[in-house]
Design a protein around this motif. Sequence first.
Motif, PDB file in Angstrom:
ATOM      1  N   ALA A  24     -11.316 -12.094  -5.734  1.00 55.03           N
ATOM      2  CA  ALA A  24     -12.258 -13.108  -4.842  1.00 55.03           C
ATOM      3  C   ALA A  24     -13.179 -12.249  -5.127  1.00 55.03           C
ATOM      4  N   ALA A  25     -14.210 -10.879  -5.522  1.00 50.16           N
ATOM      5  CA  ALA A  25     -14.768 -10.703  -5.345  1.00 50.16           C
ATOM      6  C   ALA A  25     -15.776 -10.755  -7.139  1.00 50.16           C
ATOM      7  N   SER A  26     -14.447 -11.438  -8.185  1.00 45.75           N
ATOM      8  CA  SER A  26     -15.094 -11.814  -9.331  1.00 45.75           C
ATOM      9  C   SER A  26     -15.840 -13.557  -9.199  1.00 45.75           C
ATOM     10  N   PRO A  27     -16.671 -13.473  -9.474  1.00 43.11           N
ATOM     11  CA  PRO A  27     -17.824 -14.796  -9.390  1.00 43.11           C
ATOM     12  C   PRO A  27     -17.104 -15.685 -10.436  1.00 43.11           C
ATOM     13  N   ALA A  28     -16.807 -15.176 -11.628  1.00 44.87           N
ATOM     14  CA  ALA A  28     -16.246 -16.079 -12.989  1.00 44.87           C
ATOM     15  C   ALA A  28     -15.526 -16.623 -12.353  1.00 44.87           C
ATOM     16  N   ALA A  29     -14.537 -15.613 -11.555  1.00 44.26           N
ATOM     17  CA  ALA A  29     -12.689 -15.825 -11.642  1.00 44.26           C
ATOM     18  C   ALA A  29     -12.571 -17.197 -10.084  1.00 44.26           C
ATOM     19  N   ALA A  30     -14.093 -16.944  -9.400  1.00 48.80           N
ATOM     20  CA  ALA A  30     -13.868 -17.916  -7.861  1.00 48.80           C
ATOM     21  C   ALA A  30     -14.262 -19.334  -8.990  1.00 48.80           C
ATOM     22  N   ALA A  31     -15.873 -19.263  -9.699  1.00 52.22           N
ATOM     23  CA  ALA A  31     -16.094 -20.623  -9.708  1.00 52.22           C
ATOM     24  C   ALA A  31     -14.906 -21.407 -11.493  1.00 52.22           C
ATOM     25  N   ALA A  32     -14.447 -20.655 -11.390  1.00 47.26           N
ATOM     26  CA  ALA A  32     -13.662 -21.246 -12.806  1.00 47.26           C
ATOM     27  C   ALA A  32     -12.943 -21.686 -12.071  1.00 47.26           C
ATOM     28  N   PRO A  33     -12.701 -23.369 -12.543  1.00 49.40           N
ATOM     29  CA  PRO A  33     -11.675 -24.255 -11.910  1.00 49.40           C
ATOM     30  C   PRO A  33      -9.813 -24.248 -12.862  1.00 49.40           C
ATOM     31  N   PHE A  34      -9.463 -24.328 -12.008  1.00 45.32           N
ATOM     32  CA  PHE A  34      -7.617 -23.677 -12.092  1.00 45.32           C
ATOM     33  C   PHE A  34      -7.456 -24.970 -13.868  1.00 45.32           C
ATOM     34  N   GLU A  35      -7.321 -23.569 -14.902  1.00 42.78           N
ATOM     35  CA  GLU A  35      -6.735 -24.881 -16.142  1.00 42.78           C
ATOM     36  C   GLU A  35      -5.056 -24.139 -16.407  1.00 42.78           C
ATOM     37  N   ASP A  36      -3.675 -24.557 -16.514  1.00 44.91           N
ATOM     38  CA  ASP A  36      -3.091 -24.270 -16.869  1.00 44.91           C
ATOM     39  C   ASP A  36      -2.671 -23.425 -18.260  1.00 44.91           C
ATOM     40  N   THR A  37      -3.700 -22.531 -18.204  1.00 42.54           N
ATOM     41  CA  THR A  37      -3.891 -21.475 -19.901  1.00 42.54           C
ATOM     42  C   THR A  37      -3.107 -20.350 -19.638  1.00 42.54           C
ATOM     43  N   MET A  38      -2.771 -19.611 -20.843  1.00 44.07           N
ATOM     44  CA  MET A  38      -2.330 -18.313 -20.470  1.00 44.07           C
ATOM     45  C   MET A  38      -3.255 -17.526 -19.966  1.00 44.07           C
ATOM     46  N   ALA A  39      -3.703 -17.517 -20.195  1.00 48.17           N
ATOM     47  CA  ALA A  39      -5.608 -16.742 -19.956  1.00 48.17           C
ATOM     48  C   ALA A  39      -6.325 -17.114 -18.957  1.00 48.17           C
ATOM     49  N   GLN A  40      -5.734 -18.026 -18.090  1.00 43.46           N
ATOM     50  CA  GLN A  40      -5.742 -17.632 -16.516  1.00 43.46           C
ATOM     51  C   GLN A  40      -5.128 -16.882 -15.375  1.00 43.46           C
ATOM     52  N   ARG A  41      -3.971 -17.745 -16.054  1.00 44.29           N
ATOM     53  CA  ARG A  41      -2.545 -16.992 -15.629  1.00 44.29           C
ATOM     54  C   ARG A  41      -2.746 -15.393 -15.335  1.00 44.29           C
ATOM     55  N   THR A  42      -2.858 -15.044 -16.624  1.00 46.26           N
ATOM     56  CA  THR A  42      -3.023 -13.629 -16.433  1.00 46.26           C
ATOM     57  C   THR A  42      -4.133 -13.330 -15.657  1.00 46.26           C
ATOM     58  N   LEU A  43      -4.897 -13.422 -15.289  1.00 42.97           N
ATOM     59  CA  LEU A  43      -5.947 -12.900 -14.866  1.00 42.97           C
ATOM     60  C   LEU A  43      -6.178 -11.662 -13.795  1.00 42.97           C
ATOM     61  N   ALA A  44      -4.592 -11.557 -13.609  1.00 38.53           N
ATOM     62  CA  ALA A  44      -3.937 -10.867 -12.698  1.00 38.53           C
ATOM     63  C   ALA A  44      -3.645  -8.869 -13.511  1.00 38.53           C
ATOM     64  N   CYS A  45      -3.255  -9.941 -14.300  1.00 32.88           N
ATOM     65  CA  CYS A  45      -2.911  -8.721 -15.541  1.00 32.88           C
ATOM     66  C   CYS A  45      -4.682  -8.071 -16.157  1.00 32.88           C
ATOM     67  N   THR A  46      -6.061  -8.911 -15.964  1.00 40.07           N
ATOM     68  CA  THR A  46      -7.038  -8.529 -16.188  1.00 40.07           C
ATOM     69  C   THR A  46      -7.850  -8.081 -15.575  1.00 40.07           C
ATOM     70  N   ALA A  47      -7.354  -8.305 -14.018  1.00 39.81           N
ATOM     71  CA  ALA A  47      -7.978  -7.581 -12.939  1.00 39.81           C
ATOM     72  C   ALA A  47      -7.671  -5.709 -13.301  1.00 39.81           C
ATOM     73  N   CYS A  48      -6.704  -5.394 -13.811  1.00 38.22           N
ATOM     74  CA  CYS A  48      -6.318  -4.037 -14.275  1.00 38.22           C
ATOM     75  C   CYS A  48      -6.802  -3.771 -15.373  1.00 38.22           C
ATOM     76  N   HIS A  49      -6.672  -4.401 -16.311  1.00 37.94           N
ATOM     77  CA  HIS A  49      -7.310  -3.958 -17.812  1.00 37.94           C
ATOM     78  C   HIS A  49      -7.745  -4.070 -18.431  1.00 37.94           C
ATOM     79  N   GLY A  50      -8.787  -5.189 -17.656  1.00 38.04           N
ATOM     80  CA  GLY A  50      -9.987  -5.101 -17.768  1.00 38.04           C
ATOM     81  C   GLY A  50      -9.936  -6.167 -19.036  1.00 38.04           C
ATOM     82  N   PRO A  51     -11.346  -7.081 -18.604  1.00 39.11           N
ATOM     83  CA  PRO A  51     -11.401  -8.700 -18.830  1.00 39.11           C
ATOM     84  C   PRO A  51     -10.801  -9.194 -20.430  1.00 39.11           C
TER      85      PRO A  51
END
Length: 255
Positions: A24-51
């Motif tokens: 929610a605090a990430s401008p890039a995450a908030a601005a990015a349109p949803f795409e049905d890709t593994m990169a976007q589905r795993t944003l919850a992973c990279t929130a902890c494991h880094g970009p």
Amino acid sequence: MTTTLSFLRRLAAPGAMACIAWLAASPAAAAAPFEDTMAQRTLACTACHGPQGRAAADGYYPRLAGKPAGYLYNQLLNFREGRRHYGLMTQLIDPLSDAYLLEMAQYFSSLEVPYPAPLPGTASADVLRLGRQLVSEGDASRKVPACIQCHGQAMTGVAPHIPGLLGLPRDYLNAQLGAWKAGQRQAHAPDCMQEVVERLSLEDINAVASWVATQPLPVNTHPASAPPALVAGSKAISCGSAPLPAVTLESKAKK
């Protein structure tokens, strides 16, 4: 899509609120349109494991990018099935199928991102000397194999199941080896890491972690395709791993 929705719903669990706050605090995450890709589905992973799975700055959440896919898949199963213990990880992946976990593992394994330079160490020369010896030569008197026998001559891992150890912080390495020694981390039988670590003292573990954490990455950071040849007098180690899902990703997508 059903699996994806289950994964996203799981983010509402109380243990995942820190990751949601980051998103929610990430401008890039908030601005990015949803795409049905593994990169976007795993944003919850990279929130902890880094970009892109580069690893968290605090050193607690390890790097995922470029690790062997079989290793990453095994670890996801280990968290889900109780061989490794971290509640947030278990909550996030509990509803996901084996095939979907494999797809996630393959995605992170395919990422090509640079490693940071190792942090300067504070261990004494004697500690580092012991660590280098155990990593490179082992200790035949205690039947401790060299780390490079499994993790590769360059310590960048061996595909498809053995991870590289370079690029990991000393505290993380100490924590994971200590968890094996204390019985808090297990792997599929035969659990070769448990057998090796129980022959090491806490001083040995600290020495290995201290030396590995100070080593620079080689030019080629990819996992080796095969382990190095055994040195005279040493024996191959048998390690367990999970079989690949019986249901292929293609057949899953058709359901």
